[in-house]
Every structure is written in structure tokens, then in C-alpha cells.
Design an enzyme around this catalytic site. Sequence first.
Site, PDB file in Angstrom:
ATOM      1  N   GLN A 213       0.865  -1.180   0.000  1.00  0.00           N
ATOM      2  CA  GLN A 213       0.000   0.000   0.000  1.00  0.00           C
ATOM      3  C   GLN A 213       0.903   1.231   0.000  1.00  0.00           C
ATOM      4  OE1 GLN A 213      -3.815  -0.786   0.477  1.00  0.00           O
ATOM      5  NE2 GLN A 213      -2.631  -2.407  -0.517  1.00  0.00           N
ATOM      6  N   GLY A 254     -11.518   2.675   4.649  1.00  0.00           N
ATOM      7  CA  GLY A 254     -10.589   1.844   3.889  1.00  0.00           C
ATOM      8  C   GLY A 254      -9.695   2.623   2.946  1.00  0.00           C
ATOM      9  N   HIS A 255      -8.787   1.892   2.300  1.00  0.00           N
ATOM     10  CA  HIS A 255      -7.811   2.546   1.419  1.00  0.00           C
ATOM     11  C   HIS A 255      -8.484   3.161   0.189  1.00  0.00           C
ATOM     12  CE1 HIS A 255      -7.041  -1.705  -0.529  1.00  0.00           C
ATOM     13  NE2 HIS A 255      -8.165  -1.169  -0.974  1.00  0.00           N
ATOM     14  N   ASN A 256      -7.919   4.288  -0.237  1.00  0.00           N
ATOM     15  CA  ASN A 256      -8.372   5.033  -1.429  1.00  0.00           C
ATOM     16  C   ASN A 256      -9.744   5.675  -1.271  1.00  0.00           C
ATOM     17  OD1 ASN A 256      -6.033   4.013  -2.570  1.00  0.00           O
ATOM     18  ND2 ASN A 256      -7.062   2.597  -3.948  1.00  0.00           N
ATOM     19  N   SER A 274     -11.894   2.543  -1.873  1.00  0.00           N
ATOM     20  CA  SER A 274     -12.181   3.254  -3.129  1.00  0.00           C
ATOM     21  C   SER A 274     -13.607   3.778  -3.236  1.00  0.00           C
ATOM     22  CB  SER A 274     -11.867   2.376  -4.349  1.00  0.00           C
ATOM     23  OG  SER A 274     -10.487   2.045  -4.368  1.00  0.00           O
TER      24      SER A 274
END
Length: 345
Positions: A213, A254-256, A274
Site C-alpha cells: 500500500q 478503507g484505502h483510497n 475506493s
Amino acid sequence: MSDPIFFKQPEPVTLGQIAEWAGADIERGDPSHVISGVGPVEEALAGTLVFFDNTVYLDKLASTEAAAVLVARKHKDKVPESAAVLVCKEPYRSWALVLAKLYPEAMFPAVKGVAAVSDRAVVDPGAVLEPGVIVEAGAVIAAGAEIGSGTVIRANAVIAEGVRIGRDCVVGANASVQHAIIGNKVYLHPGVCVGQDGFGYAMGPGGHIKVPQIGRVIIQDNVEIGANTTVDRGANRDTVIGEGTKIDNQVQIGHNVVIGRHCVIVSQVGISGSATLEDYVAIGGQTGVRGHVTIGMGAQIAAVSVVSEDIPAGGRYGGAPAKPVKQWFREMAVLRKLAERGNAT
């Protein structure tokens, strides 16, 4: 043992001063009358100020002993004759403005009796701290970190390599910040974790391969993040939290994920990687948001919902899966009738 009082009693102020802070009109009462404190409408003592905004407490208002009431114009006639009436457009917002003046320490807890940088903190010589930064005992600040003036790093917080934190921020006790750029006047409550790995694996029958990441977390000005909330860094782009957004305790981002400006996210919401929340989105507690969906500007999602598809701007949705609230209410009514019919037979 006496009970401690964590916020000292404010100095008495006049009704006129309170009206000015609240943006209210004094419809009844003497502007020079002194107010000695605040309280809930049902427990108010003589001399105190209360607000009224919810008709659930109408019977409590009728019997209140408060000296003055912040109230909307449509409810002003419900205030007992014994109390002064301060009419305002939004009583709760006016109440917040008054409390901020009377109890400034409750906005950002004060730091008392500590040096600018505690001798029990660990600050790498390669870190850059502007004048006026306060670092409490047990905190760790790594090489290359930069922290702006007026910022407070609470006990046992960890600021990792290269992190940038702006001015007048608070990083709460036991919080950790890595791979992040943070603006001004950001408040991270105790236990917040920012910038750790996002949950990314290339899954397969032979095992799951961890995907590095390599993104960041960008937190803009005036964001507040509640205790034990987690914000993962981006996978191949940035996780972003927009200006003025308020996030409750125990939320997972979460990521993004990209969150717009002035959003409100209530406790135990989970936002998968995302997903995008546009400006002014509000999400009720314990709601799940699927990855890669977009929730449009100003949309509202009811508590305990599941957002599995895009939500249009201004939409009001609820349920699992989330659907327009009118449709959701109709479906619930039909199910209730079917259940009642089944019980009858």
C-alpha cells in the site's frame, strides 16, 4: 471523597451577551440580567440558560426553573413566564456557539503544568517542531516529521517518519499517525490510527499475496475524528478526508476512500476501499458502504443500512440494501402486515 468538576464554572454573563453570541433576539427579559451557568432543560437551576429544540421535552420545558431559554420562534410561547426568551433560528447551533464561549476548554482540552516538550517524550533530532508545539510524556516523534505551532501531541501518541501536521491540531493519547499529511485545526481523539496499511491482498487458492500500500492519507483543515477510528492509507493513490468533516468513534475508512467536505459519519460505520463520498454526505451509525460506490452530494443514509450501489446527490436512503426511504418504509409496512396476518392465522 468529593466529586471532581472537570470544567470550571464560567464567569457570569449577561443575557445581552448571550444573545449576541447566539445570534438571538431577546423577546422577553432584561438584557442586563445575569446568567450564572447552563444546564439541561429538566434539571436547570435558577440563573441558568437552557435550550429547547425537541418536542419530546415539551413537558420538561413547562416545568423548567431556568432563567432563560434559547428557542425557535415557533416554540417561544411554550416557554414558562418565569424564564427569559431568546429567539433564534436554530437553537442547537446557537447553544453550541454559547457553550464554546463559556467552556472553551471543552472544545480542545487544555494542557496544564507541562513543558512545551516533555523530557519523557522521544523527539528525533531530525523532526521539525515550530515554536509553541506541546508534546506530552511518552509521545514519540520520528525523523522528518513536521508539526506546526499550537499543536498538541498527547501522551503516548506516535508520529511516524515524514508526517506533516499543521497548526493548532490535537493528536490524542495513544493515537498513531503515519504516511499522512494533516491540515490545520484537526482533532484526532484518543486511539485514532491514521495511515496504516490498507487491506489489500491478491487472493488465490495457493495463498493470499499482500499488495504493498504505497499511497498516503490527506486530512484537510477542521476535521475531527473520534476515538479508535481507523483511516487506512491509499493503495496506489491517496485516502482523502475533506475540510470540516466530522467522524464519530470506531469508524473504519478503507484505502483510497475519498470523503468530501463537511460530511458527518456516525459511529461504527465501515467504508470499503475506493468508495467516494461527495460533500455534505451524512451516514447513520453501523452502516456499511461497499467499495467503489459513489454517494452523491448531500445524500443521507439511515443507520444500520448497506450501501451497495451508487446513491444520487440529495438522496435519502435506508435499509439493506439501501433504497429510497419512501420505498423502504412501504416495504417495511407490507412485511409488518404480512407478519400480523400470519400471526392471526
